[in-house]
Design a protein around this motif. Structure first.
Motif, short mmCIF file in Angstrom:
data_model
loop_
_atom_site.label_atom_id
_atom_site.label_comp_id
_atom_site.label_asym_id
_atom_site.label_seq_id
_atom_site.Cartn_x
_atom_site.Cartn_y
_atom_site.Cartn_z
N ALA A 105 0.83 -1.20 0.00
CA ALA A 105 0.00 0.00 0.00
C ALA A 105 0.87 1.26 0.00
CB ALA A 105 -0.94 -0.01 1.21
N TYR A 106 1.93 1.23 0.79
CA TYR A 106 2.86 2.37 0.82
C TYR A 106 3.51 2.57 -0.54
CZ TYR A 106 6.94 5.18 1.87
OH TYR A 106 7.89 6.16 1.84
N GLU A 107 3.96 1.48 -1.15
CA GLU A 107 4.59 1.58 -2.47
C GLU A 107 3.59 2.08 -3.51
OE1 GLU A 107 6.15 -2.36 -3.02
OE2 GLU A 107 7.95 -1.92 -1.86
N HIS A 108 2.36 1.63 -3.44
CA HIS A 108 1.34 2.08 -4.38
C HIS A 108 1.08 3.58 -4.20
CE1 HIS A 108 -2.22 2.02 -6.90
NE2 HIS A 108 -2.87 2.65 -5.92
N ARG A 109 0.95 4.01 -2.96
CA ARG A 109 0.66 5.42 -2.67
C ARG A 109 1.80 6.33 -3.10
NH1 ARG A 109 2.05 8.38 1.68
NH2 ARG A 109 2.59 6.55 2.90
N THR A 110 3.03 5.85 -2.95
CA THR A 110 4.19 6.68 -3.27
C THR A 110 4.66 6.52 -4.72
OG1 THR A 110 5.74 5.01 -2.45
CG2 THR A 110 4.98 6.69 -0.88
N GLY A 111 4.03 5.60 -5.47
CA GLY A 111 4.37 5.43 -6.88
C GLY A 111 5.42 4.39 -7.17
N ALA A 112 5.87 3.66 -6.19
CA ALA A 112 6.86 2.60 -6.42
C ALA A 112 6.19 1.42 -7.12
CB ALA A 112 7.47 2.15 -5.10
N VAL A 113 6.96 0.69 -7.91
CA VAL A 113 6.43 -0.47 -8.63
C VAL A 113 6.40 -1.68 -7.69
CG1 VAL A 113 6.82 -2.03 -10.58
CG2 VAL A 113 7.33 0.41 -10.80
#
Length: 117
Positions: free
Chosen positions: A76-84
């Motif tokens: 969820a953190y990666e999705h929110r911050t734009g990480a793949v």
């Protein structure tokens, strides 16, 4: 955003019963929290709106569920911050493949015996 600072009443409060263990061990808890808006405040001069959220339900996770919960949190953190990120089912499959490798021979087994050899 603000969070109203009280736990829900009754059986929606999954934390209060754990307080003796937390105060004794000083250990953190990982919990799932369901929030909803209690009210939305608006500054009439600027038009800025701020949600005040309330805790509808909260439950501490069981130790066996922490790994999955931390993976979901990371995703969820990666999705929110734009990480793949990898799809979670692919991530599970990759973990399973690496678990079943015999690192002495390089062979992949369909069962869990290879991981223990």
């Amino acid at each position: 955003m603000k969070i109203q600072g009280r736990l829900p009443a009754g059986d929606r409060d999954g934390l209060t019963a754990l307080e003796p263990a937390v105060t004794k061990n000083r250990s953190p808890l990982v919990a799932i929290v369901i929030l909803d808006p209690k009210r939305i405040d608006e500054d009439v001069d600027t038009g800025h709106r701020e949600a005040v959220m309330r805790i509808r339900s909260v439950e501490a996770l069981l130790p066996d569920d922490l790994d999955a919960a931390l993976r979901l949190l990371r995703r969820a953190y990666e999705h929110r911050t734009g990480a793949v990120t990898l799809p979670i089912d692919l991530e599970d499959e990759l973990r399973d493949v690496f678990t079943n490798i015999n690192f002495e021979t390089g062979e992949v087994s369909d069962d869990d015996e290879a991981a223990s050899e």
